[in-house]
Enzyme design. Structure first.
Site, PDB file in Angstrom:
ATOM      1  N   TYR A  31      32.213  24.420  44.697  1.00 19.32           N
ATOM      2  CA  TYR A  31      33.095  25.341  43.969  1.00 19.32           C
ATOM      3  C   TYR A  31      32.696  25.364  42.491  1.00 19.32           C
ATOM      4  CZ  TYR A  31      37.073  26.752  41.148  1.00 19.32           C
ATOM      5  OH  TYR A  31      37.848  27.359  40.184  1.00 19.32           O
ATOM      6  N   GLY A  68      35.028  12.461  43.009  1.00 15.44           N
ATOM      7  CA  GLY A  68      34.707  13.597  42.143  1.00 15.44           C
ATOM      8  C   GLY A  68      35.635  13.729  40.941  1.00 15.44           C
ATOM      9  N   SER A  72      35.894  27.771  34.704  1.00 15.13           N
ATOM     10  CA  SER A  72      36.688  26.546  34.803  1.00 15.13           C
ATOM     11  C   SER A  72      36.065  25.459  33.948  1.00 15.13           C
ATOM     12  CB  SER A  72      36.699  26.104  36.267  1.00 15.13           C
ATOM     13  OG  SER A  72      37.166  24.788  36.382  1.00 15.13           O
ATOM     14  N   ILE A 114      47.162  33.392  39.573  1.00 15.58           N
ATOM     15  CA  ILE A 114      46.985  33.766  38.163  1.00 15.58           C
ATOM     16  C   ILE A 114      46.945  35.293  38.038  1.00 15.58           C
ATOM     17  CG2 ILE A 114      45.558  33.489  36.098  1.00 15.58           C
ATOM     18  CD1 ILE A 114      44.481  30.863  37.426  1.00 15.58           C
ATOM     19  N   LYS A 130      30.874  28.371  39.974  1.00 18.51           N
ATOM     20  CA  LYS A 130      31.343  28.869  38.673  1.00 18.51           C
ATOM     21  C   LYS A 130      30.221  28.807  37.642  1.00 18.51           C
ATOM     22  CE  LYS A 130      35.551  29.950  39.635  1.00 18.51           C
ATOM     23  NZ  LYS A 130      35.965  31.348  39.605  1.00 18.51           N
ATOM     24  N   LEU A 141      47.901  18.765  41.530  1.00 13.41           N
ATOM     25  CA  LEU A 141      49.002  17.848  41.242  1.00 13.41           C
ATOM     26  C   LEU A 141      50.373  18.521  41.169  1.00 13.41           C
ATOM     27  CD1 LEU A 141      49.860  14.949  40.471  1.00 13.41           C
ATOM     28  CD2 LEU A 141      49.537  15.617  38.080  1.00 13.41           C
ATOM     29  N   ASN A 164      41.365  41.093  48.763  1.00 17.05           N
ATOM     30  CA  ASN A 164      41.211  41.137  50.226  1.00 17.05           C
ATOM     31  C   ASN A 164      42.299  40.329  50.933  1.00 17.05           C
ATOM     32  OD1 ASN A 164      40.482  38.498  49.833  1.00 17.05           O
ATOM     33  ND2 ASN A 164      38.437  38.654  50.724  1.00 17.05           N
TER      34      ASN A 164
HETATM   35  P1  NAD Z   1      44.164  32.448  44.091  1.00 16.80           P
HETATM   36  O1  NAD Z   1      43.477  32.005  45.331  1.00 16.80           O
HETATM   37  O2  NAD Z   1      45.651  32.436  44.060  1.00 16.80           O
HETATM   38  O3  NAD Z   1      43.676  33.935  43.716  1.00 16.80           O
HETATM   39  C1  NAD Z   1      42.397  34.419  44.051  1.00 16.80           C
HETATM   40  C2  NAD Z   1      42.607  35.792  44.692  1.00 16.80           C
HETATM   41  O4  NAD Z   1      41.333  36.344  45.038  1.00 16.80           O
HETATM   42  C3  NAD Z   1      43.438  35.732  45.976  1.00 16.80           C
HETATM   43  O5  NAD Z   1      44.455  36.688  45.887  1.00 16.80           O
HETATM   44  C4  NAD Z   1      42.443  36.070  47.081  1.00 16.80           C
HETATM   45  O6  NAD Z   1      43.061  36.741  48.160  1.00 16.80           O
HETATM   46  C5  NAD Z   1      41.431  36.930  46.338  1.00 16.80           C
HETATM   47  N1  NAD Z   1      40.075  36.908  46.881  1.00 16.80           N
HETATM   48  C6  NAD Z   1      39.348  35.829  47.276  1.00 16.80           C
HETATM   49  N2  NAD Z   1      38.122  36.214  47.688  1.00 16.80           N
HETATM   50  C7  NAD Z   1      38.074  37.558  47.540  1.00 16.80           C
HETATM   51  C8  NAD Z   1      37.082  38.540  47.800  1.00 16.80           C
HETATM   52  N3  NAD Z   1      35.897  38.195  48.299  1.00 16.80           N
HETATM   53  N4  NAD Z   1      37.363  39.837  47.551  1.00 16.80           N
HETATM   54  C9  NAD Z   1      38.579  40.203  47.058  1.00 16.80           C
HETATM   55  N5  NAD Z   1      39.558  39.317  46.801  1.00 16.80           N
HETATM   56  C10 NAD Z   1      39.306  38.011  47.040  1.00 16.80           C
HETATM   57  O7  NAD Z   1      43.565  31.597  42.894  1.00 16.80           O
HETATM   58  P2  NAD Z   1      44.030  31.495  41.370  1.00 16.80           P
HETATM   59  O8  NAD Z   1      44.525  30.124  41.150  1.00 16.80           O
HETATM   60  O9  NAD Z   1      44.862  32.642  41.002  1.00 16.80           O
HETATM   61  O10 NAD Z   1      42.620  31.581  40.648  1.00 16.80           O
HETATM   62  C11 NAD Z   1      42.103  32.792  40.141  1.00 16.80           C
HETATM   63  C12 NAD Z   1      40.707  32.548  39.599  1.00 16.80           C
HETATM   64  O11 NAD Z   1      40.749  31.549  38.588  1.00 16.80           O
HETATM   65  C13 NAD Z   1      39.711  32.044  40.644  1.00 16.80           C
HETATM   66  O12 NAD Z   1      38.455  32.615  40.386  1.00 16.80           O
HETATM   67  C14 NAD Z   1      39.674  30.556  40.389  1.00 16.80           C
HETATM   68  O13 NAD Z   1      38.454  29.977  40.800  1.00 16.80           O
HETATM   69  C15 NAD Z   1      39.827  30.517  38.880  1.00 16.80           C
HETATM   70  N6  NAD Z   1      40.348  29.227  38.396  1.00 16.80           N
HETATM   71  C16 NAD Z   1      41.555  28.786  38.875  1.00 16.80           C
HETATM   72  C17 NAD Z   1      42.044  27.568  38.447  1.00 16.80           C
HETATM   73  C18 NAD Z   1      43.361  27.043  38.968  1.00 16.80           C
HETATM   74  O14 NAD Z   1      43.672  25.875  38.764  1.00 16.80           O
HETATM   75  N7  NAD Z   1      44.198  27.857  39.629  1.00 16.80           N
HETATM   76  C19 NAD Z   1      41.313  26.798  37.524  1.00 16.80           C
HETATM   77  C20 NAD Z   1      40.097  27.288  37.041  1.00 16.80           C
HETATM   78  C21 NAD Z   1      39.627  28.524  37.493  1.00 16.80           C
HETATM   79  C1  UD1 Z   2      40.889  20.278  40.319  1.00 18.27           C
HETATM   80  C2  UD1 Z   2      39.445  20.465  40.701  1.00 18.27           C
HETATM   81  C3  UD1 Z   2      38.796  21.451  39.741  1.00 18.27           C
HETATM   82  C4  UD1 Z   2      39.569  22.762  39.755  1.00 18.27           C
HETATM   83  C5  UD1 Z   2      41.031  22.491  39.417  1.00 18.27           C
HETATM   84  C6  UD1 Z   2      41.873  23.721  39.513  1.00 18.27           C
HETATM   85  C7  UD1 Z   2      38.707  18.405  41.764  1.00 18.27           C
HETATM   86  C8  UD1 Z   2      37.812  17.205  41.637  1.00 18.27           C
HETATM   87  N1  UD1 Z   2      38.749  19.199  40.682  1.00 18.27           N
HETATM   88  O1  UD1 Z   2      40.961  19.777  38.992  1.00 18.27           O
HETATM   89  O2  UD1 Z   2      37.460  21.690  40.128  1.00 18.27           O
HETATM   90  O3  UD1 Z   2      39.025  23.673  38.797  1.00 18.27           O
HETATM   91  O4  UD1 Z   2      41.566  21.516  40.334  1.00 18.27           O
HETATM   92  O5  UD1 Z   2      41.963  24.186  40.835  1.00 18.27           O
HETATM   93  O6  UD1 Z   2      39.325  18.619  42.778  1.00 18.27           O
HETATM   94  N2  UD1 Z   2      46.275  14.000  41.422  1.00 18.27           N
HETATM   95  C9  UD1 Z   2      46.984  13.008  42.071  1.00 18.27           C
HETATM   96  N3  UD1 Z   2      47.582  13.309  43.275  1.00 18.27           N
HETATM   97  C10 UD1 Z   2      47.489  14.547  43.851  1.00 18.27           C
HETATM   98  C11 UD1 Z   2      46.748  15.557  43.182  1.00 18.27           C
HETATM   99  C12 UD1 Z   2      46.149  15.242  41.972  1.00 18.27           C
HETATM  100  O7  UD1 Z   2      47.096  11.885  41.590  1.00 18.27           O
HETATM  101  O8  UD1 Z   2      48.027  14.754  44.953  1.00 18.27           O
HETATM  102  C13 UD1 Z   2      45.674  13.694  40.100  1.00 18.27           C
HETATM  103  C14 UD1 Z   2      44.167  13.878  40.041  1.00 18.27           C
HETATM  104  O9  UD1 Z   2      43.511  12.678  40.394  1.00 18.27           O
HETATM  105  C15 UD1 Z   2      43.973  14.272  38.563  1.00 18.27           C
HETATM  106  C16 UD1 Z   2      45.252  15.050  38.221  1.00 18.27           C
HETATM  107  O10 UD1 Z   2      46.217  14.640  39.186  1.00 18.27           O
HETATM  108  O11 UD1 Z   2      43.928  13.130  37.755  1.00 18.27           O
HETATM  109  C17 UD1 Z   2      45.097  16.548  38.285  1.00 18.27           C
HETATM  110  O12 UD1 Z   2      44.555  16.920  39.561  1.00 18.27           O
HETATM  111  P1  UD1 Z   2      44.400  18.462  40.024  1.00 18.27           P
HETATM  112  O13 UD1 Z   2      45.673  19.175  39.797  1.00 18.27           O
HETATM  113  O14 UD1 Z   2      43.838  18.455  41.409  1.00 18.27           O
HETATM  114  O15 UD1 Z   2      43.353  19.058  38.984  1.00 18.27           O
HETATM  115  P2  UD1 Z   2      41.861  18.573  38.607  1.00 18.27           P
HETATM  116  O16 UD1 Z   2      41.433  17.411  39.407  1.00 18.27           O
HETATM  117  O17 UD1 Z   2      41.808  18.438  37.132  1.00 18.27           O
END
Ligand code: NAD
Ligand code: UD1
Length: 349
Positions: free
Chosen positions: A154, A299, A129, A17, A158, A205, A37
């Site tokens: 995790y 979960g 999240s 992101i 948050k 997914l 990092n």
């Molecule tokens: P990502 O892992 O691609 O990006 C996170 C970045 O943070 C990475 O580049 C990693 O190298 C860096 N990082 C991790 N620990 C660090 C530290 N201690 N110091 C400096 N850098 C560090 O993940 P993303 O999908 O881009 O997610 C970004 C943020 O959004 C995260 O906080 C994640 O929890 C949150 N978030 C993501 C999702 C999702 O589905 N991708 C959903 C909800 C929230």
């Molecule tokens: C998951 C995390 C959530 C996190 C988010 C983004 C869990 C329980 N929740 O959300 O904490 O913030 O990712 O990183 O892990 N599915 C399949 N097959 C797969 C993968 C997923 O059927 O191989 C289904 C899941 O059961 C769900 C949907 O697809 O119904 C979406 O799954 P996913 O993309 O992992 O997101 P979340 O579970 O919503």
């Protein structure tokens, strides 16, 4: 960048992101400093961002837990806002290694806030999240609902950070904080040059489906088809990563004239089932996505989608890209980079 020029600090800016955020900021004319990092990212993402934007962000390889590194960064650059993406995000890993998650996500954010306060920087946007709502909420999920009990460390990390930032904003009115609760970010930049590059087997997914469609994996495991949903599979609110980062831009602008901690959902308000996603991906890619139904994943909840009205009313933001865009962009990225940033498209350095 001159030392007096105001810049936005993007922690975790080399990640999925964060890299889209950096590109959007550069295109909007902001000066950008990235702190990462590289625990879960490659600097290749930022090289590509620089090419797309025609200008590069400053890059500091460092850790949000490292106070000295943060102090040096804030001394070197005039930071107006911090967009805080850095953290660990693998749910299963957090169950196995909870202390690593609390240290990175909670202690890391605490250290970042301490350094910000010392430097006199009080505008913060935090990547939260929808997981903080926990299970069993009425749909659509709106920000007025009480937070729940996340089902893994995790998610708890948050919620702990959200609570810490709420306390901080209550204690000192100079703070202006956005807690952005993401629903399910997917998709990639339309160029196909940057996207999500999961380490090993994807947990989520859409990256999994994309790897099946490109032939890297044999079949998708559908985690349960006995949920109380229209087709029995889980329903989620998928949001294009570029809509998501545009929500951050809107929040940044509003923070300038706001004090305290504010919560906004970033979602589309629409839910799609796992089987909807399989079908839509087949359509977007022209490839079959074979799947087999397996037991539910521990979960998981049945259904989750956002009420995005508050973000629209207060930020003037709403998601504009539909499922077809999300999946066409994922496919373009997957096809051009079957091995992610480690693939043959990576230039030698
Ligand atoms: P990502 O892992 O691609 O990006 C996170 C970045 O943070 C990475 O580049 C990693 O190298 C860096 N990082 C991790 N620990 C660090 C530290 N201690 N110091 C400096 N850098 C560090 O993940 P993303 O999908 O881009 O997610 C970004 C943020 O959004 C995260 O906080 C994640 O929890 C949150 N978030 C993501 C999702 C999702 O589905 N991708 C959903 C909800 C929230
Ligand atoms: C998951 C995390 C959530 C996190 C988010 C983004 C869990 C329980 N929740 O959300 O904490 O913030 O990712 O990183 O892990 N599915 C399949 N097959 C797969 C993968 C997923 O059927 O191989 C289904 C899941 O059961 C769900 C949907 O697809 O119904 C979406 O799954 P996913 O993309 O992992 O997101 P979340 O579970 O919503």
């Amino acid at each position: 960048m001159s030392s007096k020029e105001k810049a936005v600090l993007v922690t975790g800016g080399a990640g999925y992101i964060g890299s889209h955020m950096v590109l959007t900021l550069l295109e909007a004319g902001y000066a950008v400093v990235v702190l990462d990092n590289l625990a879960n990212a490659s600097q290749e993402s930022l090289r590509r961002v620089a090419k797309l934007a025609g200008t590069a962000p400053e890059f500091v390889e460092g850790d949000i837990r490292d106070r000295q590194c943060l102090d040096a960064l804030f001394a070197q650059y005039a930071i107006s806002h911090v967009l805080h993406f850095a953290g660990l995000k693998a749910v299963g890993e957090s169950v196995a290694e909870p202390l690593r998650y609390y240290e990175n996500n909670v202690f890391g954010t605490l250290t970042l806030c301490q350094a910000m306060a010392t430097a006199g920087v009080y505008r913060l946007v935090f990547s939260s999240s929808a997981t903080v709502y926990g299970n069993g909420q009425p749909l659509p999920i709106h920000e007025g609902l009480p937070t729940g009990r996340p089902t893994n460390p995790y998610g708890t990390s948050k919620l702990m950070v959200e609570n810490m930032l709420q306390d901080l904003a209550r204690a000192d009115e100079r703070w202006s904080i956005a807690l952005l609760r993401y629903f399910n970010p997917v998709g990639a930049h339309a160029s196909g040059r940057i996207g999500e590059d999961p380490n090993g087997k994807p947990n989520n997914l859409v990256p999994f489906i994309a790897q099946v469609a490109v032939g890297r994996r044999e079949a998708l495991s559908v985690f349960g088809n006995d949920y109380p949903t229209p087709d029995g599979t889980g329903v989620r609110d998928y949001i294009h990563v570029l809509d998501l980062v545009e929500g951050h831009l809107a929040a940044m602008n509003v923070l300038v004239s706001r004090s305290g901690a504010s919560v906004w959902n970033l979602g589309t308000g629409r839910g799609y089932s796992v089987l909807d996603m399989v079908q839509a991906f087949e359509h977007a890619s022209g490839q079959p996505v074979p799947y087999r139904v397996e037991p539910r994943r521990e979960g998981d909840i049945a259904e989750c989608w956002a009420d995005p009205a508050r973000a629209y009313q207060e930020l003037g933001w709403q998601a504009s890209r539909g499922l077809d865009d999300m999946l066409a962009d994922t496919w373009r990225w997957q096809l051009a980079n079957p091995e992610g940033y480690a693939g043959p498209n990576k230039p030698a350095h």
